[in-house]
Design an enzyme around this catalytic site. Structure first.
Site, short mmCIF file in Angstrom:
data_model
loop_
_atom_site.label_atom_id
_atom_site.label_comp_id
_atom_site.label_asym_id
_atom_site.label_seq_id
_atom_site.Cartn_x
_atom_site.Cartn_y
_atom_site.Cartn_z
N SER D 59 1.01 -1.65 -0.44
CA SER D 59 0.12 0.28 -0.10
C SER D 59 1.19 0.97 0.21
O SER D 59 0.79 1.58 0.99
CB SER D 59 -0.69 0.12 1.06
OG SER D 59 -2.04 -0.94 1.50
N GLU D 60 1.46 1.55 -1.00
CA GLU D 60 2.68 2.68 -0.97
C GLU D 60 1.60 3.71 -0.62
O GLU D 60 2.25 4.70 -0.25
CB GLU D 60 3.15 2.94 -3.03
CG GLU D 60 4.40 1.13 -2.69
CD GLU D 60 3.45 -0.32 -3.19
OE1 GLU D 60 2.46 0.16 -3.42
OE2 GLU D 60 4.29 -1.11 -3.16
N HIS D 129 11.56 -1.81 -12.57
CA HIS D 129 12.00 -1.74 -11.38
C HIS D 129 13.57 -1.17 -11.46
O HIS D 129 14.56 -1.75 -11.09
CB HIS D 129 11.73 -3.57 -11.25
CG HIS D 129 11.13 -4.37 -10.85
ND1 HIS D 129 9.64 -4.94 -11.43
CD2 HIS D 129 10.65 -4.61 -9.23
CE1 HIS D 129 9.05 -4.88 -10.44
NE2 HIS D 129 9.26 -5.03 -9.70
#
Ligand SMILES: Cc1ncc(C[n+]2csc(CCOP(=O)(O)OP(=O)(O)O)c2C)c(N)n1
Ligand SMILES: Cc1ncc(C[n+]2csc(CCOP(=O)(O)OP(=O)(O)O)c2C)c(N)n1
Ligand SMILES: [Mg+2]
Ligand SMILES: [Mg+2]
Lengths: 323, 324, 323, 324
Positions: D59-60, D129
């Protein structure tokens, strides 16, 4: 005041009246060009702010949203510095840098109104985390609208509060509208179903009954303090005016907004009268509010404009102003 | 030729694109029944129906995320994020999905989608409703970013964005919506990436875009009174931007000023300046001077915001400084 | 194939075997340094990919997540180009630019694996919007893990799909883990409660029973096509290996991962044998898969490295490569 | 003095800060029990307990949002977003809340919070990423951004970030985590905003940061063989950045190259170049040359990523070009 004590109905009336008179004055000032930007009024919703905030203590924190005047005043924000801020003056609560959408007061635990729908929720969750880690016994509360329930961060915040059993009271002011669109067309879920899916105990009440709001909020806050974990309170209420001042509300049935029997102030006044409270006491709430607002507006009008250099110096705590 | 407002020109572009291509759909907060927070999408629901013009919940991440999926599946979605400040909630879909899908999937997918982002101050909307964050988006390979400054460009760039096979951000300055201007009956096709010489001049180049075009033109007029002829280059497109046109102008004037409403530090102007300090180095006869907002959030109070936004005086002073 | 037809169990076995053999080979190639980056294997979860994808037709679209090999192969992605991609070769599905986390195939409606947890959900919602607007009758499906349920965009996607009655099948592969943390400590809600709060019809099944998965997926897909609106399917399954290859899994009880009676392939094989399917047929699924994987790997090993200039040209559709 | 890895130095800084100040708390995905995706927070849960060291759900947005609320209520949260690419999901909390709270509330609130953001490529982690997005954050008034390049700075800047009363982003290059270096027993206090002259030289200045410090030093060594003495300036802090030190170096060398791993266009280097093309214009004897990633997403395949990331050859060539 500890949160468990009930606040006298006459005091709730005084709070609601103060909010009402302050906002009606803001509407006038806005129409006259004395308030820059745009403002969202909570006329008709004062019962929620007054009832909930009366259940909070000074150490409890509060995050709010774009429709935050009532929340701020009910939490104890100074009335003069409130008007000074919204009129963009140097001595405003936020030195004229935030305006209506950003009223805040660290001294009373008011973490700020917020221009970003939903943003108050994780802030309250974080504040509750601080209370929990510091074992202060304080509670964090947050006001948000029904429209905010569509934001992803609502979900993340409910989940985090639930798994960490944080002392946070989520207060959804359900006025049926998200700006110009009925929330019924925007949200598949009911507010309480969302909270309950996260195993958060939830209640839904008539938000225009300030006594009911206050009782529910007191009960939930005391549960939070004793049993721990978050609670959710849906307050069904009425947005009497437009989304913001100047909104012609063409999208809206005139009748919908004007059901005066819903007015939380009128309802409480009728109830007090029926309970035998002297008419003079009831009337004094209005009179006093108007007097205070008059004085605050006069003071705010006389306030100086903020200076640019002072603003530049507050971007960071300890660095020089940059050109 | 007709006189319309900037916002109406965008409305017409949307309508014309939707009439021409059934796969163009529109969604966003309050864009359908209410006609958009700034009235830009007024009438489109009635004309094109509820399948193609939709109000969404307050869900900025899902709005742009759904646009990505729709674009990958045959639609040309045009979505609106009500204020550019709220694109902070859509950045994953824009940056990690939309921008990369073509490349990352080996060119298998086209992403013909448009995200409209109203930016800028001037209406005392405060720190969370006034930001100019276009430099972020210009830094992301795979996105295109345009920013119209005139009524004609509002139309033309919106059409070009919708016609483009790649994700295009259309940055619209809120303070321009009400500005009136001429809209030619039939518009020439505009290529994304081409600048416009808004005013020719020989003494200095002012590179600008969006609401600062008019402010730069005002600065140029003021300078002309002192015999300084500034050339005003309106970028129109920020990614890609017209390096050739800027370099050509610099080669004529040998002095460069860059003006935008966004915060100066790490803004769009930084890239223009940096690039010219490299490929245009031999043309430079004076320092490159930027004019942008100071390094602070956009303040609310009238006096603060007025001082915060660049004005013609600051731009003219910058030109004088590089000529000094 | 129309989605309403049931796929023969032996074909489901063949799909699962292909995924299993492909991934075990990837594990080996990774250990040998022939696969760059990192890879997340779905060993033990093949029943979900095989069962669900067999309920989809070629026009149906599919969004996936970081653990997407099985989803991609089950949807029909070419095996050779799959290995070419994951080994970083020019002829890979994505020309070697994406690798394991980004396998995609437009020809079979595979919208891509995804490195961002939760990101596939709104993409599937948007794809379903396209199906709805174009009245194509197609369905969009999306695979995501239990951990992804914590992301805000999940909530926004469920809500949007529900209010617009979009033809989307949400498939949650609940393996109990989010990387190195048990999801039970991360999520207050159950997966089905979340979906149901949005008024999405939800089912929870044993994801290691490929027949049950296939039947449930077929039923839901056919409901979506006939009645409209989204459906949610939770498949309870088992992540047999680490979060990624090379993960020593110190955080995890060895027993948990190794309950071979859960293995969807073994279970189906035993069932087929009990149903009288000849052992040779059962065995052939494995043999054929290994042969195909052998061939694909040989081909992929021989593949050329991608060229930089070709990559630069694919950042945009129609612009020149930039230096 | 002890030899430790870069990641261990950050771990020690976190531990020392937590031991010194009870209000420092840590949360993020897999940072507690698992010790962090890169092992940076290993052992901290055992030492400081489950109240102060917490694993979060994925849950950034809430992670950074909660850090804001915690910082406003008396804690000093240090949070981790696992890969900088995922900060796309936290931008509202960072940009509209953390960065603006002090200013927007008239200085009533301090926001002592730290967000750790691992960035960069080199491990074939692919387009989602590997990104270096620090230029976005440096563009936001109210945020500070540091990026250590050495083991000692990893420790010192992490401590400085936690001690700072403003929100500080600590950008950590993933490819540095395993690098070994000396950590002095007692570290001098480092001020955020001061650059480090990594190698003195008189012929050209290479401004850099993060993983490109070592690459720039390698380029300088190579150049030295040809008699070219390049000065390498490691910025250490990107917002604020050490304009004085860069200008002083330029005044010695008169040639400027800027190298970073991030995409060149609209990257950190653009601002450095732009600023020097203004205040340093008179010192410049050659074009300002930037070395950064090309304008494309970070590609996965080994050959592609290796070519994508700037190397010593490209940096040395850039120095030669500005000297030409
Ligand atoms: C992230 C974000 N999206 C959109 C908006 C624009 N906006 C301001 S208020 C509002 C409606 C909010 O509805 P609700 O939460 O029910 O509050 P109400 O206005 O009814 O009190 C919207 C869409 C915003 N401020 N922030
Ligand atoms: C937005 C985002 N946050 C964090 C991560 C790192 N991450 C990759 S997989 C994963 C766990 C996902 O758990 P789940 O969704 O249950 O899928 P599973 O790995 O179990 O299949 C995490 C946290 C990520 N890739 N994206
Ligand atoms: Mg509402
Ligand atoms: Mg999982």
């Amino acid at each position: 005041m500890t949160a468990a004590d009930s606040v006298a109905p006459l005091d709730l009336l005084r709070t609601m009246r103060l909010i009402r008179e302050a906002e009606l004055r803001l509407a006038q000032l806005f129409a006259d060009g004395e308030v820059p930007g745009f403002i969202h009024l909570s006329v008709g919703q004062e019962g929620v702010a007054a009832g909930v905030c009366a259940a909070l203590g000074p150490a409890d924190t509060l995050a709010s949203n774009h429709r935050g005047h009532g929340h701020a005043l009910a939490k104890g924000l100074d009335l003069e510095r409130f008007f000074l801020e919204i009129m963009g003056k140097a001595e405003g609560m936020c030195k004229g840098r935030g305006g209506s959408m950003h009223v805040a007061d660290a001294a009373v635990g008011m973490l700020g109104a917020n221009g970003i729908v939903g943003a108050g929720l994780p802030i309250a969750v974080g504040s509750a985390l601080a209370h929990q880690v510091k074992k202060s016994g304080a509670v964090a509360a947050v006001f948000f609208g029904d429209g905010a329930l569509a934001e992803g961060v609502m979900h993340e915040s409910f989940n985090l509060a639930s798994i960490w059993r944080l002392p946070v009271l989520f207060v959804c002011e359900n006025n049926g509208w998200s700006e110009f669109s009925p929330t019924a067309r925007q949200l598949a879920a009911t507010p309480t179903a969302l909270a309950e899916s996260h195993k958060i105990i939830a209640r839904s009440i008539d938000g225009n009954d300030v006594i009911a709001v206050h009782d529910a909020a007191r009960a939930l806050v005391s549960e939070i303090r004793s049993a721990g974990g978050p609670r959710f309170l849906e307050c069904r209420t009425t947005r009497v005016r437009g989304h913001f001042e100047g909104d012609p509300q063409k999208y809206r049935d005139a009748v919908d907004a004007a059901r005066s029997e819903d007015d939380p102030i009128g309802r409480l006044e009728r109830r007090l009268a029926a309970d035998g409270v002297p008419a003079a006491d009831i009337k004094s709430a209005e009179r006093d509010a108007i007097a205070r607002v008059d004085a605050a507006v006069a003071r705010a009008r006389a306030g100086a404009a903020p200076t640019f250099d002072a603003a530049l110096r507050d971007v960071y705590a300890n660095t020089e102003a940059r050109p | 030729m007709s006189e319309v407002r900037f916002g109406q020109a965008i409305n017409r572009a949307l309508a014309d694109a939707m009439a021409a291509d059934e796969s163009v759909v529109l969604f966003g907060e309050d864009v359908a029944a209410p006609g958009g927070p700034f009235g830009v999408t007024r009438g489109l629901l009635d004309r094109f129906g509820a399948e193609r013009v939709r109000d969404t919940p307050i869900s900025e991440a899902a709005i742009v995320g759904a646009a990505v999926g729709a674009a990958m599946s045959g639609l040309k979605p045009v979505v609106e994020i009500m204020f550019m400040d709220f694109v902070t909630l859509s950045m994953d879909a824009l940056v990690n999905q939309a921008a990369k899908a073509r490349f990352m999937f080996g060119g298998q997918y086209a992403l013909p989608m448009v995200v409209r982002l109203p930016h800028g101050g001037g209406i005392n909307a405060g720190p969370q409703h006034s930001q100019c964050l276009e430099a972020w988006l210009a830094h992301v390979p795979g996105l295109k970013v345009v920013c119209p400054a005139t009524v004609a460009d509002a139309y033309a760039l919106t059409r070009a964005a919708i016609a483009d096979p790649d994700p295009v951000i259309v940055v619209e300055n809120k303070s321009l919506y009400a500005v009136k201007g001429e809209l030619p009956e039939s518009m020439p096709n505009v290529t994304i990436g081409k600048a416009d010489i808004a005013r020719p001049g020989r003494d200095a180049t002012i590179v600008t875009y969006g609401a600062m075009r008019d402010v730069s033109l005002a600065a140029a007029s003021a300078l002309a009174k002192d015999g300084i002829e500034a050339e005003v280059v309106d970028l129109r497109s920020l990614q890609p931007w017209d390096e050739t046109a800027v370099l050509a102008s610099l080669a004529r004037t040998h002095r460069l000023v860059i003006a935008h409403e966004a915060v100066e530090a790490f803004g769009i102007g930084a890239e223009i300046a940096a690039r010219m300090a490299d490929i245009g180095f031999d043309e430079l006869d004076g320092p490159i001077v930027r004019v942008g907002a100071p390094f602070m959030p956009v303040p609310f109070a009238k006096e603060l915001e007025a001082r915060y936004r660049p004005d013609a005086t600051r731009i003219a002073d910058a030109v004088r400084r590089t000529l000094a």
